[in-house]
Motif scaffolding. Structure first.
Motif, PDB file in Angstrom:
ATOM      1  N   ALA A  88       0.830  -1.199   0.000  1.00  0.00           N
ATOM      2  CA  ALA A  88       0.000   0.000   0.000  1.00  0.00           C
ATOM      3  C   ALA A  88       0.872   1.259   0.000  1.00  0.00           C
ATOM      4  CB  ALA A  88      -0.934  -0.005   1.204  1.00  0.00           C
ATOM      5  N   LEU A  89       2.006   1.200   0.748  1.00  0.00           N
ATOM      6  CA  LEU A  89       2.833   2.403   0.895  1.00  0.00           C
ATOM      7  C   LEU A  89       3.679   2.656  -0.346  1.00  0.00           C
ATOM      8  CD1 LEU A  89       3.960   2.102   4.623  1.00  0.00           C
ATOM      9  CD2 LEU A  89       2.217   3.601   3.625  1.00  0.00           C
ATOM     10  N   VAL A  90       4.381   1.626  -0.836  1.00  0.00           N
ATOM     11  CA  VAL A  90       5.257   1.819  -1.995  1.00  0.00           C
ATOM     12  C   VAL A  90       4.959   0.763  -3.064  1.00  0.00           C
ATOM     13  CG1 VAL A  90       7.206   3.107  -1.086  1.00  0.00           C
ATOM     14  CG2 VAL A  90       7.028   0.675  -0.580  1.00  0.00           C
ATOM     15  N   PRO A  91       3.809   0.876  -3.735  1.00  0.00           N
ATOM     16  CA  PRO A  91       3.457  -0.150  -4.726  1.00  0.00           C
ATOM     17  C   PRO A  91       4.487  -0.233  -5.852  1.00  0.00           C
ATOM     18  CG  PRO A  91       1.982   1.738  -4.879  1.00  0.00           C
ATOM     19  CD  PRO A  91       2.784   1.921  -3.629  1.00  0.00           C
ATOM     20  N   GLY A  92       5.113   0.904  -6.175  1.00  0.00           N
ATOM     21  CA  GLY A  92       6.070   0.929  -7.276  1.00  0.00           C
ATOM     22  C   GLY A  92       7.291   0.049  -7.025  1.00  0.00           C
ATOM     23  N   PHE A  93       7.568  -0.239  -5.758  1.00  0.00           N
ATOM     24  CA  PHE A  93       8.720  -1.055  -5.407  1.00  0.00           C
ATOM     25  C   PHE A  93       8.476  -2.530  -5.756  1.00  0.00           C
ATOM     26  CE2 PHE A  93      11.182  -3.529  -2.285  1.00  0.00           C
ATOM     27  CZ  PHE A  93      12.456  -3.030  -2.539  1.00  0.00           C
ATOM     28  N   PHE A  94       7.203  -2.935  -5.764  1.00  0.00           N
ATOM     29  CA  PHE A  94       6.876  -4.352  -5.956  1.00  0.00           C
ATOM     30  C   PHE A  94       6.489  -4.679  -7.395  1.00  0.00           C
ATOM     31  CE2 PHE A  94       6.206  -3.409  -1.520  1.00  0.00           C
ATOM     32  CZ  PHE A  94       6.850  -4.463  -0.913  1.00  0.00           C
ATOM     33  N   THR A  95       6.012  -3.676  -8.104  1.00  0.00           N
ATOM     34  CA  THR A  95       5.596  -3.935  -9.477  1.00  0.00           C
ATOM     35  C   THR A  95       5.768  -2.669 -10.295  1.00  0.00           C
ATOM     36  OG1 THR A  95       3.716  -4.396 -10.899  1.00  0.00           O
ATOM     37  CG2 THR A  95       3.207  -3.507  -8.736  1.00  0.00           C
TER      38      THR A  95
END
Lengths: 313, 294
Positions: free
Chosen positions: B50-57
């Protein structure tokens, strides 16, 4: 006797309060449902026509008159008219009720069977090696979204295995998956109560005596567990009823079955306040009545409570 | 339960710096069972989504490659792709913020309103208590989904609205718990001592009664968090939450329903994420409750 009177009085107060809350929240709001629906400029109704419509729905009189009128109507079984279709809400509910009753009843029975199976297996000595797994089943069952479970069952049984036809299933075939969907979340609390009751029975000294006299494990279980589990199950009766209603809303939507749940879902989608109000108040009435009956039954079923209940509460 | 002895020492070794100084305070929280640790891990990773979605995908949750429509799960698309070629995993990751913030709002609404109701009625007693408890009875009498739907029909559709609606459904549970806790703590010696040493009603309530009721309330809050995730996804599924193309979990499953015959991953995988989060929240709640009793 005074206990019974006080308990009945309390039930009446709660129902009246529920009615008042529903009335204030849903009917007496500044922009009432009739206004919302007919003041839409696309309909091109003149103010006079809207006033006439408001008169037919009975929302043009002061709030306290509306309140008295609606209350009398509800007491005599007249729940007003659907804002969406204009049909009497009473007819809509009478039409939808049998389907839901059938689903809920079968769902409850299935849940009971499922819960008994889980509880029995999770206390069975020979299955001790998977006991942890079996004991965690109820907590898994309550964590599963009902709508997802329904879709999953359709996926597996209808599309993968081809066991239940999707289009035009027979009356029995069409019930299998909805009933199972509804039963799973209901079975979780039942299984927990039963498991606890079985565990409790085994810790009681009289069991050792009965076993020593030659009674089999099964005999002890069937004779005593049901008795032990009955009271905690009854305590949950109201909550289980609520779960059945909530489950029916979702299950009927997923499987496209006609019923009270579907009616409710469509009422919310169409902002049909009258229908939702009737469903909510009927559900609250059943809940209060169920709890009233359960409370009055306690002293009958458990002699230990007979003296206490008269004095306290 | 029988895991505790084996986990305890090894877990304590991982924090050697702090353990010798304050053993009683530091060792106890570290004695966690494996399942509780796993549950915390699940919740933490979803919070991180939720906090850093860009880090996972890196894939977009709302626009997809039309050429890659309805792909099965693969190394490139972990959860497959939907009918418009959107990466389902990316949608689940980006959707976590809706479910989590919604559940947080719901629990806050239930916690604040319910604790207020329960604490006031437990502390004041008398007629006020009777009146407030009848309000709670009314809230309890309506099945929680129907109660949420009544709020939705009044407030309208939307993410914030359904979060509030779900919160209202949990007010009664918090109110009953808070009341019973306040009544329990009120009867203890230290509260009587606080009164005797000159404490006034509000200060005693705020400084002694509420803090000592918090373990049970925290356990219920964790439980309600899981329930709220479930309820929010249900209302989203019914179409009362955020409109498409918002990647809300319940809405995603509703959209995947049309492809249930051919694309199982569209409904199954987001649903599994919901199950994992709810299971984890319930597990943590049980763990808090057990520690409260210990």
């Amino acid at each position: 006797m005074s206990y019974v009177l006080r308990r009945v009085g309390q039930a009446v107060v709660v129902l009246l309060a529920a009615f008042t809350a529903a009335f204030v929240l849903l009917q007496a709001m500044p922009g009432d449902a009739v206004m919302i629906r007919f003041e839409n400029p696309e309909l091109g109704l003149s103010p006079e026509q809207i006033a006439a419509l408001r008169a037919t729905y009975g929302v043009d009189v002061p709030a306290h008159q509306q309140y008295a009128h609606t209350l009398l109507g509800f007491l005599s079984g007249d729940f007003g008219h659907s804002v969406q279709s204009g049909t009497a809400v009473r007819h809509l509910i009478a039409e939808a009720l049998p389907g839901t009753l059938q689903l809920a009843l079968l769902g409850f029975v299935t849940a009971l069977v499922l819960a008994t199976a889980v509880a029995f297996l999770s206390t069975y000595p020979r299955l001790a090696w998977i006991r942890g797994l079996l004991r965690s089943l109820p907590s898994l069952f309550v964590s599963v979204p009902v709508f997802w479970l329904g879709i999953l069952l359709i996926q597996v049984f209808s599309f993968r295995l081809g066991l239940v036809p999707v289009i035009n299933p027979g009356p029995v075939q069409g019930l299998v998956l909805p009933v199972l969907t509804l039963a799973v979340p209901i079975s979780a609390p039942l299984a927990q109560i039963l498991t606890r009751s079985i565990d409790e029975v085994y810790t009681q000294p009289f069991v050792t005596v009965v076993r020593a006299k030659g009674a089999s494990r099964h005999w002890v279980l069937w004779r005593n567990v049901a008795k032990n589990a009955l009271l905690p199950t009854l305590t949950m009766a109201g909550v289980l009823f609520g779960e059945l209603i909530g489950g029916a809303v979702v299950t009927e939507t997923v499987f496209g079955r006609a019923g009270i749940g579907r009616l409710t879902e469509q009422a919310v989608s169409n902002q049909d306040v009258a229908v939702l109000q009737a469903v909510v108040l009927l559900a609250a009435t059943v809940f209060v009545l169920v709890n009233l009956v359960v409370d009055l039954l306690y002293p009958v079923l458990d002699p230990r409570l007979r003296n206490k209940s008269g004095a306290s509460v | 339960m029988n895991l505790t002895p084996s986990v305890g020492p090894s877990a304590a070794e991982t924090a050697p710096a702090s353990a010798p100084d304050r053993p009683s305070l530091w060792r106890r929280p570290l004695r966690l069972e494996i399942s509780t640790l796993l549950s915390c891990l699940v919740i933490l990773s979803v919070v991180a989504w939720a906090l850093v979605p860009g880090f996972f995908t890196s894939a977009s949750p709302v626009t997809g490659e039309a050429a890659d429509a309805l792909q099965e799960p693969s190394a490139q698309y972990w959860f497959g792709t939907d009918a418009t070629g959107r990466d389902v995993f990316s949608r689940v990751v980006h959707g976590s913020v809706h479910s989590l913030s919604g559940a947080l709002v719901a629990v806050t609404v239930g916690l604040v309103l319910g604790t207020l109701l329960g604490a006031v009625s437990g502390a004041v007693g008398g007629l006020v208590e009777d009146a407030l408890m009848r309000v709670v009875d009314v809230l309890l009498a309506v099945p929680s989904l129907l109660l949420s739907l009544s709020v939705v029909i009044v407030l309208g559709f939307g993410t914030a609205q359904i979060a509030f609606a779900v919160g209202v459904a949990s007010v009664a549970a918090f109110a009953r718990l808070a009341r019973s806790e306040v009544v329990r703590v009120r009867g203890t010696d230290y509260v009587e001592a606080a009164y005797a040493s000159g404490g006034r009603f509000h200060t005693v309530l705020w400084r002694h009664v509420l803090p000592n009721s918090m373990t049970a309330v925290a356990a219920l809050a964790a439980l309600q968090f899981g329930t709220a995730i479930l309820a929010i996804s249900t209302l989203g599924f019914l179409g009362y939450g955020a409109p498409p193309p918002t990647p809300e979990w319940g809405l995603m499953i509703a959209e995947g329903r049309d492809y249930v015959a051919t694309a199982w991953w569209l409904t199954t995988l987001p649903g599994l994420v919901v199950v994992a989060v709810v299971l984890a929240a319930n597990r943590i709640s049980a763990s808090i409750a057990r520690r409260g009793r210990a």
